[in-house]
Design an enzyme around this catalytic site. Structure first.
Site, PDB file in Angstrom:
ATOM      1  N   ASP A 169       0.820  -1.208   0.000  1.00 31.75           N
ATOM      2  CA  ASP A 169       0.000   0.000   0.000  1.00 31.75           C
ATOM      3  C   ASP A 169       0.858   1.263   0.000  1.00 31.75           C
ATOM      4  O   ASP A 169       1.333   1.688   1.054  1.00 31.75           O
ATOM      5  CB  ASP A 169      -0.902  -0.037   1.240  1.00 31.75           C
ATOM      6  N   ASP A 201      -1.514   5.427  -5.296  1.00 34.35           N
ATOM      7  CA  ASP A 201      -1.858   4.504  -4.229  1.00 34.35           C
ATOM      8  C   ASP A 201      -2.120   3.082  -4.711  1.00 34.35           C
ATOM      9  O   ASP A 201      -3.221   2.756  -5.157  1.00 34.35           O
ATOM     10  CB  ASP A 201      -3.100   5.065  -3.513  1.00 34.35           C
TER      11      ASP A 201
END
Ligand SMILES: *[C@@H]1O[C@H](CO)[C@@H](O)[C@H](O)[C@H]1NC(C)=O
Ligand SMILES: *[C@@H]1O[C@H](CO)[C@@H](O)[C@H](O)[C@H]1NC(C)=O
Ligand SMILES: *[C@@H]1O[C@H](CO)[C@@H](O)[C@H](O)[C@H]1NC(C)=O
Length: 462
Positions: free
Chosen positions: A102, A292
């Site tokens: 992440d 992201d």
């Protein structure tokens, strides 16, 4: 105290796709080493540096690294491009865990054996089985859109991609909302900057990059696409995370680096333009986008997302659990492109068509968020995997920048292939670093906590 909200989006399982796979037994980590084969001036220089670092560390509390190196970790694509995970190992002896990768958050956390029923079927970390485990005994808590994870902060040796970091901070999670984790994934590896770490621990990647452990102070990600492959399984080969180098077999042309315009927190960039079917979408002056890997789709300001779907005849806001998303006729091939730093990157129509709602209606990959204010603390756009599958992405430590390059034929050929899911293997360590464990400055964290309404992040399988 409020904490970053993390978006939680339903996976395709809500549409009747297959559910969890069984946990993988006997996990190990794939490692690759690129060691110098001959002793040369460069190697001698590195030895000298290693000795200097060692002395600095021993006597002055600095960080040490034995030698520069690089490595890679094979990624797994979970839930038809819903999430991408890799593996790392914690403790002595090392036990491996699968963690969502992440770049939209900065904490490493794994479920601990103290986790209740919510962790059933998920491999859990047992602190008492590690001789190097140290409990920091400070609370850890993250609030998600539809759940939360809580536990405590600890340090231990963490290995990934051939690197070993002793004294690495992370969180052991013992309370986790039902459905937050989906086997075989045990937690999450935050790959953004330490200034936004809820645990206030320096992220693993940042410890490695800042200590000089990497040949080049950057990591790179290539993500595969299976969303439009009707034979795809719940788990598929997901691409690769390289640490300390970029793999020129996976991209063509130049890597276009765009500096982060301010203090790094997220990997955020100014978004110059967005076009849909060739038409430019009006953007507000401060369009800041977070890059992201932990978000499946793409979030944008309400006005902009409306303007995108206005270019698609027959589209309309979706309802129920899809509120915030739009539906559109699946027969329409929607081409979107983004410009960052003067270069335009296009996104495949296959990635725009996120999920089928019916035989003729599809859910689009763009959804509305009114939370971002457009500054670096709350980016107005969250650019997730739907876009990142289309480029080779590089995350540079210094000067802080995100780079994009066109995928090579080799990389593109990995999409949708019928191949075995990578098996993690714990190998030998090519470079070891000691994290000095300095607490991160509170300054930025608190300003973000005060102003935050949206922190982009992970897609979780329910
Ligand atoms: C670590 O400390 C926390 C907070 O004091 C405590 O709740 C937890 O049980 C401890 N864990 C271990 C393994 O000792
Ligand atoms: C999936 O989408 C990609 C990108 O648009 C395309 O090249 C590929 O042929 C598609 N695969 C299938 C099975 O339709
Ligand atoms: C670079 O990528 C190619 C294609 O996936 C792979 O065969 C090769 O082993 C990689 N090299 C390194 C050093 O990662």
């Amino acid at each position: 105290m409020s904490l970053p909200l993390v978006l939680l989006w339903l996976s395709l399982e809500t549409l009747g796709a297959p559910t969890d796979s069984a946990p993988v037994a006997g996990l190990t980590i794939p490692l690759v080493r690129r060691n110098p084969t001959t002793l040369d001036v460069e190697a001698l220089g590195q030895q000298a540096k290693a000795q200097r670092d060692y002395v600095n560390n021993k006597y002055f509390g600095g960080q040490s690294t034995q030698k520069r190196s690089s490595g890679y970790n094979l990624i797994v694509d979970q839930g038809y491009d819903s999430g991408y995970y890799g593996s790392l190992a914690i403790g002595t002896p090392p036990t491996s865990f699968e963690v969502l990768l992440d770049t939209g958050s900065s904490d490493l956390w794994v479920a601990g054996t103290s986790c209740g029923q919510a962790c059933d079927g998920i491999p859990m970390f047992n602190p008492s089985s590690s001789s190097t485990f140290k409990n920091q005994s400070t609370p850890f808590f993250i609030q998600y859109g539809q759940g939360e994870a809580a536990g405590y902060v600890a340090t231990d040796t963490v290995q990934m991609a051939g690197f070993s970091v002793s004294n690495q901070g992370f969180a052991v999670v013992d309370t986790v909302s039902q459905g937050l984790l989906s086997a075989p994934v045990s937690g999450l590896l935050g790959l953004a900057w330490g200034s936004i770490a809820s645990s206030q621990q320096t992220p693993l990647w940042q410890t490695l990059a800042s200590s000089g452990a990497w040949d080049t102070a950057e990591f790179a990600v290539q993500l595969t696409r299976y969303t439009n492959d009707t034979n795809a399984q719940e788990l598929e080969p997901g691409g690769v995370l390289t640490m300390g180098y970029t793999n020129s077999s996976l991209y063509t042309g130049q890597i276009e680096y765009i500096d982060i315009p301010g203090e790094p927190s997220y990997w955020y960039l100014p978004l110059d333009t967005v076009t849909v079917q060739g038409a430019s979408i009006p953007l507000t002056s401060s369009s800041i986008a977070a890059i992201d890997t932990g978000t499946t789709n793409i979030a944008g300001p309400v006005d902009a997302v409306q303007a995108i779907y206005a270019q698609i005849p027959g589209s309309q806001p979706a309802t129920g659990s899809w509120t915030g998303y739009y539906q559109f006729p699946c027969s329409t091939q929607v081409s979107v492109s983004f410009s960052f730093g003067g270069t335009t990157w296009s996104m495949s129509p296959a990635d725009f068509a996120y999920a089928p709602l019916s035989s003729s209606q599809c859910i689009g990959a763009f959804f509305e968020t009114s939370s971002g204010t457009g500054n670096s603390a709350t980016p107005s756009w969250i650019i997730g995997d739907a876009f990142l599958k289309n480029v080779y992405s590089v995350f540079r430590y210094s000067p802080p920048a995100v780079g994009f390059a066109a995928l090579s034929e080799t990389a593109i050929a990995e999409n949708g292939v019928n191949a075995p899911v990578p098996t993690p293997t714990i190998g030998s360590v090519s470079a070891a670093v000691t994290n000095v464990g300095a607490a991160l400055p509170r300054r930025e964290l608190s300003s973000i906590l005060a102003g935050i309404a949206l922190t982009a992040s992970i897609t979780l399988m329910l």
